[in-house]
Design a protein around this motif. Structure first.
Motif, PDB file in Angstrom:
ATOM      1  N   ARG A 124       2.240   1.986  -3.462  1.00 32.67           N
ATOM      2  CA  ARG A 124       1.172   2.466  -4.340  1.00 32.67           C
ATOM      3  C   ARG A 124       0.824   3.921  -4.032  1.00 32.67           C
ATOM      4  O   ARG A 124       0.673   4.743  -4.934  1.00 32.67           O
ATOM      5  CB  ARG A 124      -0.074   1.590  -4.189  1.00 32.67           C
ATOM      6  N   GLN A 125       0.678   4.224  -2.753  1.00 33.87           N
ATOM      7  CA  GLN A 125       0.307   5.585  -2.350  1.00 33.87           C
ATOM      8  C   GLN A 125       1.366   6.600  -2.766  1.00 33.87           C
ATOM      9  O   GLN A 125       1.038   7.718  -3.163  1.00 33.87           O
ATOM     10  CB  GLN A 125       0.084   5.633  -0.834  1.00 33.87           C
ATOM     11  N   LYS A 126       2.636   6.196  -2.716  1.00 31.45           N
ATOM     12  CA  LYS A 126       3.722   7.084  -3.123  1.00 31.45           C
ATOM     13  C   LYS A 126       3.598   7.433  -4.611  1.00 31.45           C
ATOM     14  O   LYS A 126       3.728   8.595  -5.004  1.00 31.45           O
ATOM     15  CB  LYS A 126       5.075   6.426  -2.853  1.00 31.45           C
ATOM     16  N   ALA A 133       0.825  -1.210   0.000  1.00 30.64           N
ATOM     17  CA  ALA A 133       0.000   0.000   0.000  1.00 30.64           C
ATOM     18  C   ALA A 133       0.859   1.260   0.000  1.00 30.64           C
ATOM     19  O   ALA A 133       0.541   2.245  -0.670  1.00 30.64           O
ATOM     20  CB  ALA A 133      -0.932  -0.013   1.206  1.00 30.64           C
TER      21      ALA A 133
END
Length: 202
Positions: free
Chosen positions: A92-94, A89
């Motif tokens: 992905r968020q980065k 996660a």
């Protein structure tokens, strides 16, 4: 026989990357795909995406630890990211945050579902360096438009028009790819080989 063998090998080399791309996309499950609304339409040819603007984004995406592949749709309005199976996660968020800085906004709900379906169908999506084909097309569109404008104002034989269009398209392709050694040469100068000075547009 030898000629057929050479032709067969050439054909295999030509189509292998496309086949691999299709296989990779079909192997990705929807939960490993994120899609983004993208402002990557070509200003000079708004019916297609801009290869020169999208290529750095796609190449940079595929350097990110959690990203397996990055793709642009033909219209330049969507980017699809295929995540590696072990992408967490945080990774992905980065990526999502970095894309937001480039004005690419992650889609959800029905727009996401429709785009994922279109992506998995495997039609008119461009992967990495494949967007150079969009740049080639853009160069051809711009060259053809310029020649049509020229023909509307001054007589130009079909043969010369076709030669000029090819010359302009080649110059634009090199410029879009950053390979043009004659950056300062204008359209007027390029057209000079095909027109008398008195017939050049001001």
């Amino acid at each position: 026989m030898k000629t057929q063998l050479i032709a067969g090998l050439a054909g295999a080399l030509l189509y292998t990357p496309l086949a691999s791309a299709a296989e990779n996309k079909s192997a990705a499950t929807p939960d490993r795909i994120s899609v983004f609304k993208a402002p990557l339409i070509c200003p000079a040819a708004p019916q297609i995406g801009c290869g020169s603007a999208s290529k750095p984004i796609l190449v940079d995406l595929e350097r990110q630890p959690g990203v397996l592949e990055a793709w642009l749709n033909r219209a330049g309005t969507r980017v699809a990211v295929v995540w590696k199976p072990d992408a967490g996660a945080a990774a992905r968020q980065k990526v999502v945050a970095e894309l937001k800085e480039d004005h690419l906004i992650e889609l959800d709900g029905k727009p996401r579902e429709e785009t994922v379906t279109d992506f998995l169908a495997g039609k008119q999506w461009y992967h990495g360096a494949d967007v150079d084909r969009l740049s080639d097309e853009e160069a051809g569109i711009i060259a053809a438009r310029l020649v049509r404008r020229l023909q509307a104002k001054t007589p130009l034989s079909q043969d010369k028009a076709e030669q000029l269009e090819r010359t302009l398209a080649d110059a634009f392709r090199k410029r879009f790819a950053g390979k043009n050694d004659d950056e300062g040469i204008s359209v007027r100068q390029l057209a000079g080989d095909f027109l008398d000075e008195s017939r050049l547009l001001p």
